[in-house]
Design a protein around this motif. Structure first.
Motif, PDB file in Angstrom:
ATOM      1  N   LEU A  33       0.823  -1.211   0.000  1.00 29.24           N
ATOM      2  CA  LEU A  33       0.000   0.000   0.000  1.00 29.24           C
ATOM      3  C   LEU A  33       0.855   1.259   0.000  1.00 29.24           C
ATOM      4  CD1 LEU A  33      -2.928  -0.794   2.452  1.00 29.24           C
ATOM      5  CD2 LEU A  33      -3.012  -0.634  -0.024  1.00 29.24           C
ATOM      6  N   LEU A  34       1.984   1.225   0.689  1.00 29.22           N
ATOM      7  CA  LEU A  34       2.835   2.404   0.775  1.00 29.22           C
ATOM      8  C   LEU A  34       3.712   2.575  -0.451  1.00 29.22           C
ATOM      9  CD1 LEU A  34       3.906   2.205   4.526  1.00 29.22           C
ATOM     10  CD2 LEU A  34       2.336   3.853   3.489  1.00 29.22           C
ATOM     11  N   SER A  35       4.106   1.486  -1.083  1.00 25.48           N
ATOM     12  CA  SER A  35       5.038   1.593  -2.214  1.00 25.48           C
ATOM     13  C   SER A  35       4.333   1.660  -3.563  1.00 25.48           C
ATOM     14  CB  SER A  35       6.013   0.398  -2.216  1.00 25.48           C
ATOM     15  OG  SER A  35       5.317  -0.829  -2.370  1.00 25.48           O
ATOM     16  N   ALA A  36       3.158   1.054  -3.694  1.00 29.21           N
ATOM     17  CA  ALA A  36       2.482   0.993  -4.994  1.00 29.21           C
ATOM     18  C   ALA A  36       1.560   2.181  -5.238  1.00 29.21           C
ATOM     19  CB  ALA A  36       1.683  -0.310  -5.115  1.00 29.21           C
ATOM     20  N   ALA A  37       1.243   2.937  -4.188  1.00 32.89           N
ATOM     21  CA  ALA A  37       0.374   4.106  -4.350  1.00 32.89           C
ATOM     22  C   ALA A  37       1.214   5.381  -4.396  1.00 32.89           C
ATOM     23  CB  ALA A  37      -0.624   4.183  -3.203  1.00 32.89           C
ATOM     24  N   THR A  38       0.757   6.363  -5.149  1.00 31.36           N
ATOM     25  CA  THR A  38       1.426   7.659  -5.156  1.00 31.36           C
ATOM     26  C   THR A  38       1.174   8.360  -3.823  1.00 31.36           C
ATOM     27  OG1 THR A  38      -0.520   8.667  -6.157  1.00 31.36           O
ATOM     28  CG2 THR A  38       1.210   7.914  -7.655  1.00 31.36           C
ATOM     29  N   ASP A  39       2.059   9.300  -3.470  1.00 31.03           N
ATOM     30  CA  ASP A  39       1.956   9.936  -2.161  1.00 31.03           C
ATOM     31  C   ASP A  39       0.644  10.701  -2.002  1.00 31.03           C
ATOM     32  OD1 ASP A  39       3.256  10.565   0.420  1.00 31.03           O
ATOM     33  OD2 ASP A  39       3.163  12.619  -0.309  1.00 31.03           O
ATOM     34  N   GLU A  40       0.139  11.291  -3.088  1.00 29.59           N
ATOM     35  CA  GLU A  40      -1.101  12.053  -2.973  1.00 29.59           C
ATOM     36  C   GLU A  40      -2.321  11.157  -2.778  1.00 29.59           C
ATOM     37  OE1 GLU A  40      -0.057  11.902  -7.443  1.00 29.59           O
ATOM     38  OE2 GLU A  40       0.966  12.237  -5.527  1.00 29.59           O
ATOM     39  N   MET A  41      -2.153   9.828  -2.903  1.00 29.90           N
ATOM     40  CA  MET A  41      -3.261   8.895  -2.694  1.00 29.90           C
ATOM     41  C   MET A  41      -3.082   8.031  -1.456  1.00 29.90           C
ATOM     42  SD  MET A  41      -5.341   9.549  -5.156  1.00 29.90           S
ATOM     43  CE  MET A  41      -6.467   8.201  -4.854  1.00 29.90           C
TER      44      MET A  41
END
Length: 449
Positions: A379-387
């Protein structure tokens, strides 16, 4: 079950994430300490503590050591006080529902807020709010206010603050440690929380006869002050450029769900947890199993061991997380962990011996720890920071809601087919459905960092 961006970017996983549409370039951060020498001997098996070398993460993690236990004191005190007032377990169940609804609503909204504000400021406000509600719990108990309505309102308020807090807290980890340490950071945090699930209730049981029920709330409030202090010392965690101009409303929440549906790795990581928890969490049947199947060992002993076994297994998995936290095939690790959970639950359902049943549940706890570590890292690595905030909001809802749905499903199945058949059948379903998902959608099993 809950970071300055890396200077070493996540280039190793770019091709896999690009293939699934989940890739996100990571922003450079201040360089951390030099990499450690390869670990030899028993150290290869022990918990990977590299994230603790990063001061900001260390402060956040250290605060959870205190609050993991403190929060469990309140978790024991509230149902105990409600039962003392009403003499009814049904009212205890209604109180749980009163806490679940605001937690779900505010977790989804809190995830959207965490994507458009400074996450450090949001953590300060929400942790302070949780502390204030603990003080209010203490005041009503110390003042002899015997009102279930007051308790339920305070519980709803506390869970609303928790729902706002959890997405920001979890999303911040990716800004405090580099990508290759996300699994280790999740293992550290999950181990502390699982330890709290074991130690907190035991401590509450020991303290109630000595200091009384009101003081449990006060201890929790004091522990939360440690968390507020730790958050004060975190660096600013502002949203990405342009995100602050957005509003955190229904539209942004809907965008989060669309983002999940468009990124197979993220969708499957949520589905993996739903499959494991809804089909394979048999805690609703523990009382019946203790009273019937394991009665020869003593109902009280059996019930305590059944409830404690999974958290104890998870703690052991965390303590020896060095065996798996450096793995880069995060998707395969999730699949394997969920299948192992299902197999262990099946073994538990087939066990007529209490001690063998405890071993199977502890093994399930180890598998659950592995799953938590790598689902969180994905969840932390595959999503962009704004999401990330919105992803963590959905994650909070799934983690909280799955076991409650399992209680309904297993309770119904246990009444219809018997508790052991319901448990074993649920475990087999977990294995079957997870393997089918992995075969049908290769994105998760191919995902790596």
């Amino acid at each position: 079950m809950d970071t300055s961006e890396s200077s070493t970017s996540d280039s190793a996983g770019t091709s896999d994430r690009a293939a699934t549409g989940a890739g996100a370039p990571r922003q450079p951060v201040a360089p951390g300490p030099a990499g450690p020498a390869p670990r030899r001997g028993w150290r290869r098996w022990a918990m990977d503590t590299r994230p603790l070398r990063r001061p900001a993460y260390r402060r956040l993690w250290s605060s959870t050591i205190v609050t993991a236990v403190g929060s469990q004191l309140t978790a024991v005190a509230v149902p105990k006080q409600i039962y003392d007032i009403t003499g009814s377990s049904a009212w205890v169940g209604y109180a749980s529902l009163a806490g679940l609804v605001p937690m779900v609503v505010f977790a989804l909204w809190g995830g959207a807020i965490a994507d458009v504000v400074d996450r450090r400021k949001l953590l300060l406000v929400t942790n302070s709010g949780i502390a204030v509600t603990s003080v209010l719990f203490w005041l009503q108990a110390a003042g002899g206010v015997e009102s279930v309505a007051v308790l339920m309102v305070l519980l709803a308020l506390q869970q609303a603050f928790f729902g706002l807090n959890s997405p920001a807290r979890n999303a911040s980890i990716a800004r405090l440690v580099p990508a290759e340490e996300l699994a280790a950071a999740n293992a550290l945090g999950s181990t502390v929380m699982q330890t709290g699930l074991v130690a907190g209730p035991l401590l509450a049981g020991a303290l109630i006869p000595v200091v009384g029920l009101p003081e449990l709330y006060l201890i929790d409030a004091l522990a939360l002050c440690v968390t507020v202090w730790a958050v004060l010392r975190l660096p600013a965690l502002p949203p990405p450029a342009g995100a602050a101009a957005r509003r955190a409303g229904v539209r942004q929440i809907a965008e989060g769900f669309r983002y999940i549906s468009g990124h197979k790795v993220l969708l499957l990581s949520f589905l993996a947890d739903i499959v494991a928890m809804v089909l394979g969490m048999p805690r609703a049947l523990f009382p019946q199993l203790a009273a019937e199947t394991y009665a020869p060992w003593g109902e009280g002993l059996a019930l305590g061991l059944l409830f404690a076994a999974i958290p104890i297994g998870a703690v052991l998995g965390g303590l020896f997380s060095g065996t798996f936290s450096r793995a880069r095939r995060h998707g395969l690790m999730v699949i394997g962990a969920v299948v192992a959970w299902g197999a262990a639950i099946t073994g538990f359902g087939l066990s007529g011996n209490l001690w063998l049943a405890v071993v199977f549940l502890a093994a399930a706890g180890v598998a659950d720890m592995v799953s938590m570590v790598f689902r969180g890292a994905i969840l932390l690595s595959a999503a962009t920071d704004e999401m990330r905030g919105r992803m963590q909001g959905v994650f909070t809802v799934v983690v909280a809601g799955g076991p409650r749905l399992a209680d309904v499903l297993h309770g119904t199945a246990g009444s219809a087919f018997g508790p052991r058949a319901a448990v074993a059948g649920g475990g087999l379903l977990v294995v079957t459905v997870m393997l089918a998902l992995a075969a049908a959608v290769p994105a998760l099993r191919r995902y790596r960092i």
